[in-house]
Scaffold this motif. Structure first.
Motif: not given
Length: 108
Positions: A80-108
């Motif tokens: 992640p392009p962030v340092k320290g404690a912000a990594r976990d927050e970045y990763r959780s938001n990144f995963t949420a966006g990733y899953e939203a895009a996959v869900k949208h593209s598959t129509g689920a």
């Protein structure tokens, strides 16, 4: 005849006042999450919104390139392009966006 003189204005008043109640009820509806687009980041810090958008973009690129669909395999998740404690927050938001895009593209 007297009933008509009395009934007509009462009916008119009842009809006009009912319309204002309906109009008022329609304008005071609470916003729902469904009104928000799937690729719009949820409210939060600018960094969290950026991570969400990065996740959406990474998922779209992975699907276009026919790569493995896994947020945790993405370069931005691993590094992640962030340092320290912000990594976990970045990763959780990144995963949420990733899953939203996959869900949208598959129509689920």
């Amino acid at each position: 005849m007297k009933r008509t003189r009395l009934a007509t204005p009462l009916i008119a008043v009842a009809l006009m006042s009912g319309a204002t109640f309906f109009a008022h009820a329609q304008t005071n509806q609470a916003p729902t999450t469904e009104s928000r687009s799937w690729n719009t980041p949820p409210p939060g810090t600018e960094q969290a919104q950026s991570a969400y958008r990065d996740g959406v973009e990474a998922a779209q690129l992975d699907m276009t390139a026919k790569r493995k669909i896994d947020a945790k395999a993405s370069h931005l998740y691993v590094h992640p392009p962030v340092k320290g404690a912000a990594r976990d927050e970045y990763r959780s938001n990144f995963t949420a966006g990733y899953e939203a895009a996959v869900k949208h593209s598959t129509g689920a």
